[in-house]
Motif scaffolding. Structure first.
Motif, PDB file in Angstrom:
ATOM      1  N   ASN A 251      78.518  10.218  45.386  1.00 43.50           N
ATOM      2  CA  ASN A 251      79.505   9.136  45.462  1.00 43.50           C
ATOM      3  C   ASN A 251      79.447   8.326  46.746  1.00 43.50           C
ATOM      4  O   ASN A 251      80.032   7.247  46.816  1.00 43.50           O
ATOM      5  N   SER A 252      78.747   8.832  47.750  1.00 49.45           N
ATOM      6  CA  SER A 252      78.638   8.090  49.010  1.00 49.45           C
ATOM      7  C   SER A 252      77.272   7.433  49.077  1.00 49.45           C
ATOM      8  O   SER A 252      76.271   8.117  49.239  1.00 49.45           O
ATOM      9  N   PRO A 253      77.217   6.106  48.989  1.00 51.85           N
ATOM     10  CA  PRO A 253      75.910   5.444  49.058  1.00 51.85           C
ATOM     11  C   PRO A 253      75.268   5.568  50.438  1.00 51.85           C
ATOM     12  O   PRO A 253      74.048   5.528  50.559  1.00 51.85           O
ATOM     13  N   SER A 254      76.112   5.718  51.476  1.00 52.60           N
ATOM     14  CA  SER A 254      75.550   5.787  52.813  1.00 52.60           C
ATOM     15  C   SER A 254      76.420   6.651  53.708  1.00 52.60           C
ATOM     16  O   SER A 254      77.606   6.863  53.451  1.00 52.60           O
ATOM     17  N   LEU A 255      75.779   7.145  54.786  1.00 54.73           N
ATOM     18  CA  LEU A 255      76.458   7.991  55.768  1.00 54.73           C
ATOM     19  C   LEU A 255      75.795   7.743  57.108  1.00 54.73           C
ATOM     20  O   LEU A 255      74.566   7.708  57.200  1.00 54.73           O
ATOM     21  N   SER A 256      76.615   7.583  58.140  1.00 59.52           N
ATOM     22  CA  SER A 256      76.092   7.355  59.480  1.00 59.52           C
ATOM     23  C   SER A 256      76.659   8.410  60.419  1.00 59.52           C
ATOM     24  O   SER A 256      77.875   8.622  60.455  1.00 59.52           O
ATOM     25  N   VAL A 257      75.774   9.090  61.169  1.00 61.90           N
ATOM     26  CA  VAL A 257      76.221  10.132  62.103  1.00 61.90           C
ATOM     27  C   VAL A 257      75.480   9.973  63.422  1.00 61.90           C
ATOM     28  O   VAL A 257      74.424   9.327  63.495  1.00 61.90           O
ATOM     29  N   GLN A 258      76.041  10.576  64.455  1.00 59.40           N
ATOM     30  CA  GLN A 258      75.407  10.563  65.759  1.00 59.40           C
ATOM     31  C   GLN A 258      74.417  11.721  65.870  1.00 59.40           C
ATOM     32  O   GLN A 258      74.633  12.817  65.310  1.00 59.40           O
ATOM     33  N   GLU A 259      73.353  11.474  66.592  1.00 61.10           N
ATOM     34  CA  GLU A 259      72.363  12.508  66.857  1.00 61.10           C
ATOM     35  C   GLU A 259      73.055  13.746  67.447  1.00 61.10           C
ATOM     36  O   GLU A 259      73.921  13.641  68.312  1.00 61.10           O
ATOM     37  N   GLY A 260      72.663  14.914  66.950  1.00 56.22           N
ATOM     38  CA  GLY A 260      73.226  16.161  67.433  1.00 56.22           C
ATOM     39  C   GLY A 260      74.432  16.650  66.657  1.00 56.22           C
ATOM     40  O   GLY A 260      74.801  17.823  66.744  1.00 56.22           O
ATOM     41  N   ARG A 261      75.073  15.749  65.907  1.00 56.50           N
ATOM     42  CA  ARG A 261      76.247  16.143  65.126  1.00 56.50           C
ATOM     43  C   ARG A 261      75.795  16.632  63.749  1.00 56.50           C
ATOM     44  O   ARG A 261      74.622  16.600  63.383  1.00 56.50           O
ATOM     45  N   ILE A 262      76.772  17.072  62.963  1.00 58.28           N
ATOM     46  CA  ILE A 262      76.474  17.570  61.624  1.00 58.28           C
ATOM     47  C   ILE A 262      76.489  16.425  60.614  1.00 58.28           C
ATOM     48  O   ILE A 262      77.333  15.531  60.682  1.00 58.28           O
ATOM     49  N   SER A 263      75.537  16.447  59.704  1.00 55.68           N
ATOM     50  CA  SER A 263      75.537  15.534  58.559  1.00 55.68           C
ATOM     51  C   SER A 263      75.889  16.357  57.322  1.00 55.68           C
ATOM     52  O   SER A 263      75.312  17.426  57.111  1.00 55.68           O
ATOM     53  N   ILE A 264      76.806  15.846  56.525  1.00 58.65           N
ATOM     54  CA  ILE A 264      77.189  16.527  55.283  1.00 58.65           C
ATOM     55  C   ILE A 264      77.038  15.540  54.136  1.00 58.65           C
ATOM     56  O   ILE A 264      77.710  14.514  54.084  1.00 58.65           O
ATOM     57  N   LEU A 265      76.115  15.865  53.237  1.00 59.70           N
ATOM     58  CA  LEU A 265      75.884  15.024  52.070  1.00 59.70           C
ATOM     59  C   LEU A 265      76.393  15.758  50.837  1.00 59.70           C
ATOM     60  O   LEU A 265      76.123  16.946  50.666  1.00 59.70           O
ATOM     61  N   ASN A 266      77.122  15.051  49.996  1.00 55.65           N
ATOM     62  CA  ASN A 266      77.791  15.678  48.867  1.00 55.65           C
ATOM     63  C   ASN A 266      77.210  15.265  47.530  1.00 55.65           C
ATOM     64  O   ASN A 266      76.662  14.158  47.390  1.00 55.65           O
ATOM     65  N   CYS A 267      77.398  16.153  46.567  1.00 59.12           N
ATOM     66  CA  CYS A 267      76.869  15.916  45.229  1.00 59.12           C
ATOM     67  C   CYS A 267      77.769  16.624  44.224  1.00 59.12           C
ATOM     68  O   CYS A 267      78.157  17.782  44.439  1.00 59.12           O
ATOM     69  N   ASP A 268      78.117  15.955  43.151  1.00 59.35           N
ATOM     70  CA  ASP A 268      78.924  16.550  42.087  1.00 59.35           C
ATOM     71  C   ASP A 268      78.141  16.497  40.784  1.00 59.35           C
ATOM     72  O   ASP A 268      77.362  15.565  40.565  1.00 59.35           O
ATOM     73  N   TYR A 269      78.374  17.462  39.937  1.00 55.40           N
ATOM     74  CA  TYR A 269      77.676  17.479  38.655  1.00 55.40           C
ATOM     75  C   TYR A 269      78.647  17.838  37.545  1.00 55.40           C
ATOM     76  O   TYR A 269      79.727  18.379  37.780  1.00 55.40           O
ATOM     77  N   THR A 270      78.257  17.533  36.319  1.00 58.62           N
ATOM     78  CA  THR A 270      79.159  17.768  35.192  1.00 58.62           C
ATOM     79  C   THR A 270      78.630  18.822  34.221  1.00 58.62           C
ATOM     80  O   THR A 270      79.417  19.417  33.487  1.00 58.62           O
ATOM     81  N   ASN A 271      77.329  19.073  34.224  1.00 63.08           N
ATOM     82  CA  ASN A 271      76.730  19.980  33.250  1.00 63.08           C
ATOM     83  C   ASN A 271      76.686  21.407  33.806  1.00 63.08           C
ATOM     84  O   ASN A 271      75.945  21.698  34.739  1.00 63.08           O
ATOM     85  N   SER A 272      77.456  22.294  33.234  1.00 68.64           N
ATOM     86  CA  SER A 272      77.516  23.663  33.738  1.00 68.64           C
ATOM     87  C   SER A 272      76.257  24.470  33.400  1.00 68.64           C
ATOM     88  O   SER A 272      76.113  25.603  33.848  1.00 68.64           O
ATOM     89  N   MET A 273      75.355  23.892  32.619  1.00 64.56           N
ATOM     90  CA  MET A 273      74.129  24.598  32.237  1.00 64.56           C
ATOM     91  C   MET A 273      72.982  24.373  33.221  1.00 64.56           C
ATOM     92  O   MET A 273      71.907  24.933  33.063  1.00 64.56           O
ATOM     93  N   PHE A 274      73.180  23.550  34.225  1.00 64.63           N
ATOM     94  CA  PHE A 274      72.127  23.373  35.232  1.00 64.63           C
ATOM     95  C   PHE A 274      71.840  24.710  35.903  1.00 64.63           C
ATOM     96  O   PHE A 274      72.768  25.448  36.261  1.00 64.63           O
ATOM     97  N   ASP A 275      70.549  25.039  36.109  1.00 62.56           N
ATOM     98  CA  ASP A 275      70.238  26.355  36.661  1.00 62.56           C
ATOM     99  C   ASP A 275      69.739  26.310  38.100  1.00 62.56           C
ATOM    100  O   ASP A 275      69.790  27.320  38.798  1.00 62.56           O
ATOM    101  N   TYR A 276      69.226  25.175  38.541  1.00 63.37           N
ATOM    102  CA  TYR A 276      68.808  25.030  39.929  1.00 63.37           C
ATOM    103  C   TYR A 276      69.236  23.660  40.418  1.00 63.37           C
ATOM    104  O   TYR A 276      69.301  22.700  39.642  1.00 63.37           O
ATOM    105  N   PHE A 277      69.505  23.587  41.701  1.00 66.10           N
ATOM    106  CA  PHE A 277      69.839  22.313  42.326  1.00 66.10           C
ATOM    107  C   PHE A 277      68.890  22.112  43.504  1.00 66.10           C
ATOM    108  O   PHE A 277      68.592  23.054  44.247  1.00 66.10           O
ATOM    109  N   LEU A 278      68.401  20.895  43.625  1.00 63.76           N
ATOM    110  CA  LEU A 278      67.408  20.598  44.651  1.00 63.76           C
ATOM    111  C   LEU A 278      67.838  19.369  45.429  1.00 63.76           C
ATOM    112  O   LEU A 278      68.496  18.475  44.892  1.00 63.76           O
TER     113      LEU A 278
END
Lengths: 118, 119
Positions: free
Chosen positions: A7-34
């Motif tokens: 849902n986030s097209p972009s994210l900007s962080v400072q060097e040395g800080r933490i980056s957190i990228l998010n992802c949501d899914y709807t299909n409970s049958m997915f077996d691996y996430f990459l």
């Protein structure tokens, strides 16, 4: 029907800080996430994965967390470096039926552009 | 080690023209894929192949044909190009998983892409 959402097209962080990228899914049958990383004018490259039976996988500065009940996963990059600036794609592996029979395919999110500022 | 190589890198076509995109991999992978990426969208699977001589449709196969005559090559053809086929095309390959697991099959290795414009 978008089964994998970033849902986030972009994210900007400072060097040395933490980056957190998010992802949501709807299909409970997915077996691996990459997670894949893509630099401009290059193809996506595999970064890290997690099985649907795990809740965490760590590889150096990269950690992926999976919350199955929320159908949510996140990629943490600590510490962030300018070289991490790229588009990050979340992908989910699941079965699908086609003319070739049942097979597995990757369903990709739209990607998040991460910019790490020096 | 070249990995996955796509040719050409750029191409401009007129509506109705035909062309073939070539993908070559030197990793001895069984599985190969063609995707397209459009602005603001993830990669969408066009066609795929699970071995030499086999091909199958993906999510968005209309307007495209493929062939896998040799294990290392996967060709994507546009018989009559349309402006809606303006996109960046990526080829990928992956190996057959051992022990029944699916993860190895889905760690896909991508080429650098072909940027196609249809006018």
């Amino acid at each position: 029907d978008q089964q994998v959402k970033q849902n986030s097209p972009s994210l900007s962080v400072q060097e040395g800080r933490i980056s957190i990228l998010n992802c949501d899914y709807t299909n409970s049958m997915f077996d691996y996430f990459l997670w894949y990383k893509k630099y401009p004018a290059e193809g996506p490259t595999f970064l890290i994965s997690i099985s649907s039976i795990k809740d965490k996988n760590e590889d150096g500065r990269f950690t992926v967390f999976l919350n199955k009940s929320a159908k949510h996963l996140s990629l943490h990059i600590v510490p962030s470096q300018p070289g991490d600036s790229a588009v990050y794609f979340c992908a989910a592996s699941g079965k699908f039926k086609s003319s070739g029979g049942s097979n597995y395919k990757l369903t990709f999110g739209k990607g998040t552009l991460l910019t790490v500022n020096p | 080690n070249a990995g996955v190589t796509q040719t050409p890198k750029f191409r401009v076509l007129k509506t109705g023209q035909s062309m073939t995109l070539l993908c070559a991999q030197d990793m001895n992978h069984e599985y190969m894929y063609w995707y397209r990426q459009d602005p603001g969208m993830g990669l969408r699977l066009i066609h795929y192949s699970v071995g030499e001589g086999t091909t199958a449709k993906g999510e968005v196969p209309d307007g495209y044909n493929v062939s896998r005559l040799k294990k290392q090559n996967f060709l994507l053809g546009l018989e009559s190009a349309a402006p809606s086929q303006t996109s960046v095309y990526f080829c990928a390959s992956s190996r057959t998983p051992s022990g029944g697991g699916t993860l190895a099959k889905n760690i896909q290795y991508f080429g650098a892409g072909t940027r196609l414009s249809v006018l």
